[in-house]
Design an enzyme around this catalytic site. Structure first.
Site, PDB file in Angstrom:
ATOM      1  N   GLY A   1     -65.413  21.442  21.643  1.00  0.00           N
ATOM      2  CA  GLY A   1     -65.962  20.410  20.638  1.00  0.00           C
ATOM      3  C   GLY A   1     -65.319  19.106  20.498  1.00  0.00           C
TER       4      GLY A   1
ATOM      5  CD1 TRP B   1     -63.640  15.320  25.317  1.00  0.00           C
ATOM      6  CD2 TRP B   1     -65.137  14.702  26.741  1.00  0.00           C
ATOM      7  NE1 TRP B   1     -63.209  14.826  26.406  1.00  0.00           N
ATOM      8  CE2 TRP B   1     -64.095  14.463  27.485  1.00  0.00           C
ATOM      9  CE3 TRP B   1     -66.439  14.126  27.427  1.00  0.00           C
ATOM     10  CZ2 TRP B   1     -64.077  13.972  28.567  1.00  0.00           C
ATOM     11  CZ3 TRP B   1     -66.520  13.925  28.546  1.00  0.00           C
ATOM     12  CH2 TRP B   1     -65.058  13.681  29.320  1.00  0.00           C
TER      13      TRP B   1
ATOM     14  CG  ASP C   1     -69.754  24.850  26.795  1.00  0.00           C
ATOM     15  OD1 ASP C   1     -68.846  24.110  27.188  1.00  0.00           O
ATOM     16  OD2 ASP C   1     -69.635  26.101  27.439  1.00  0.00           O
TER      17      ASP C   1
ATOM     18  CG  ASP D   1     -75.487  27.790  33.249  1.00  0.00           C
ATOM     19  OD1 ASP D   1     -75.648  26.807  34.066  1.00  0.00           O
ATOM     20  OD2 ASP D   1     -74.900  28.963  33.200  1.00  0.00           O
TER      21      ASP D   1
ATOM     22  CG  ASP E   1     -64.070  17.568  29.603  1.00  0.00           C
ATOM     23  OD1 ASP E   1     -63.495  17.182  30.770  1.00  0.00           O
ATOM     24  OD2 ASP E   1     -63.494  18.104  28.809  1.00  0.00           O
TER      25      ASP E   1
ATOM     26  CE  LYS F   1     -62.686  18.705  33.048  1.00  0.00           C
ATOM     27  NZ  LYS F   1     -61.408  18.639  32.420  1.00  0.00           N
TER      28      LYS F   1
HETATM   29  C1  LIG Z   1     -62.711  21.778  29.719  1.00  0.00           C
HETATM   30  S1  LIG Z   1     -63.548  22.610  28.877  1.00  0.00           S
HETATM   31  C2  LIG Z   1     -64.394  21.254  27.802  1.00  0.00           C
HETATM   32  C3  LIG Z   1     -63.659  20.861  26.525  1.00  0.00           C
HETATM   33  C4  LIG Z   1     -64.731  19.755  25.760  1.00  0.00           C
HETATM   34  N1  LIG Z   1     -65.008  18.439  26.375  1.00  0.00           N
HETATM   35  C5  LIG Z   1     -64.020  19.493  24.509  1.00  0.00           C
HETATM   36  O1  LIG Z   1     -63.428  18.172  24.270  1.00  0.00           O
HETATM   37  O2  LIG Z   1     -63.538  20.389  23.580  1.00  0.00           O
HETATM   38  C6  LIG Z   1     -64.895  22.980  29.880  1.00  0.00           C
HETATM   39  C7  LIG Z   1     -66.354  23.393  29.483  1.00  0.00           C
HETATM   40  O3  LIG Z   1     -67.483  23.762  30.608  1.00  0.00           O
HETATM   41  C8  LIG Z   1     -68.000  24.755  30.180  1.00  0.00           C
HETATM   42  N2  LIG Z   1     -68.910  25.143  31.387  1.00  0.00           N
HETATM   43  C9  LIG Z   1     -68.849  25.479  32.559  1.00  0.00           C
HETATM   44  N3  LIG Z   1     -69.744  25.620  33.465  1.00  0.00           N
HETATM   45  C10 LIG Z   1     -70.834  25.538  32.423  1.00  0.00           C
HETATM   46  C11 LIG Z   1     -72.132  25.477  32.692  1.00  0.00           C
HETATM   47  N4  LIG Z   1     -72.508  26.138  34.018  1.00  0.00           N
HETATM   48  N5  LIG Z   1     -73.065  25.245  31.657  1.00  0.00           N
HETATM   49  C12 LIG Z   1     -72.276  25.039  30.419  1.00  0.00           C
HETATM   50  N6  LIG Z   1     -71.070  24.736  30.232  1.00  0.00           N
HETATM   51  C13 LIG Z   1     -70.218  25.069  31.304  1.00  0.00           C
HETATM   52  C14 LIG Z   1     -67.364  25.731  29.823  1.00  0.00           C
HETATM   53  O4  LIG Z   1     -67.883  26.828  29.285  1.00  0.00           O
HETATM   54  C15 LIG Z   1     -66.039  25.034  29.188  1.00  0.00           C
HETATM   55  O5  LIG Z   1     -66.364  25.044  27.563  1.00  0.00           O
END
Ligand SMILES: C[S@@+](CC[C@H](N)C(=O)[O-])C[C@H]1O[C@@H](n2cnc3c(N)ncnc32)[C@H](O)[C@@H]1O
Length: 198
Positions: A50, A52, A70, A88, A111, A151
């Protein structure tokens, strides 16, 4: 290998109360491109834990709202303008659900990232799929002139994604924030002035 306890941004995030060091990347992106304004509706993909969403919520103010999405669990936010959606991003109904429930979107920020396997080709391909899906959702939910932050992991599929983004946005830029680890291939794409095809 980077030891998180030695990480300047990790410690700084803890100190100021951000949920992740990623907050600093978004702050730098916004300092560079100035996309947040008060009252916007922002969709944050891959939002957990969280960091961002906290930054976006502050920048758009209480008259705006952030939809933080997420597949992983997120602790509830104390910021009243953040709505958490446990989904998802590959759910085919997601774009329609966002539009029907909340209306059209000023900015879509993503992200999203896979769990890093360490096999570069594999990680790059999954990251590209996530970015492609974010771009698809942007086209479903953004208002004209909206913006997109996403990203990427730089690699063989990056140029194609940039080419696709340029067909949809009036301006496309790449930026690597200082808070992004130097060794990481991570980079952020910024698209501004969305032009819908209809
Ligand atoms: C680098 S972290 C994000 C950090 C976040 N922006 C923050 O500031 O705290 C990447 C996130 O992408 C999510 N993610 C990856 N594939 C996903 C999907 N198919 N659907 C939803 N979320 C996904 C992961 O669960 C993870 O929490």
């Amino acid at each position: 290998m980077n030891n998180l306890s030695d990480d300047f941004y990790y410690k700084k995030a803890k100190y100021v109360g951000y949920r992740s060091r990623a907050s600093f990347k978004l702050l730098e992106l916004n300092d560079k491109f100035r996309f947040f304004t008060k009252g916007q509706f922002v969709v944050d993909l891959g939002a957990a834990p969280g960091g961002w969403a906290q930054i976006a919520a502050k920048k758009i103010g209480k008259e705006g709202k952030v939809l933080a999405i997420d597949k992983a669990y997120m602790e509830p936010f104390k910021e009243n303008n953040v709505i958490v959606l446990h989904q998802d991003i590959f759910n085919k109904q997601l774009g329609t659900m966002i539009n029907k429930t909340y209306g059209s979107v000023d900015g879509l920020i993503s992200d999203c990232a896979p769990n890093i396997s360490g096999q570069y080709g594999r990680d790059h391909s999954i990251q590209t799929m996530l970015a492609e899906r974010a771009l698809e959702l942007a086209q479903e939910v953004l208002k004209d002139a909206g913006y997109f932050v996403c990203k990427l992991f730089q690699g063989s599929e990056t140029q194609e994604l940039i080419r696709e983004t340029k067909q949809i946005f009036g301006l496309v830029k790449l930026f690597k924030p200082k808070a992004s680890r130097k060794k990481s291939s991570e980079i952020y794409l910024y698209g501004y002035n969305y032009q819908s095809k209809e």
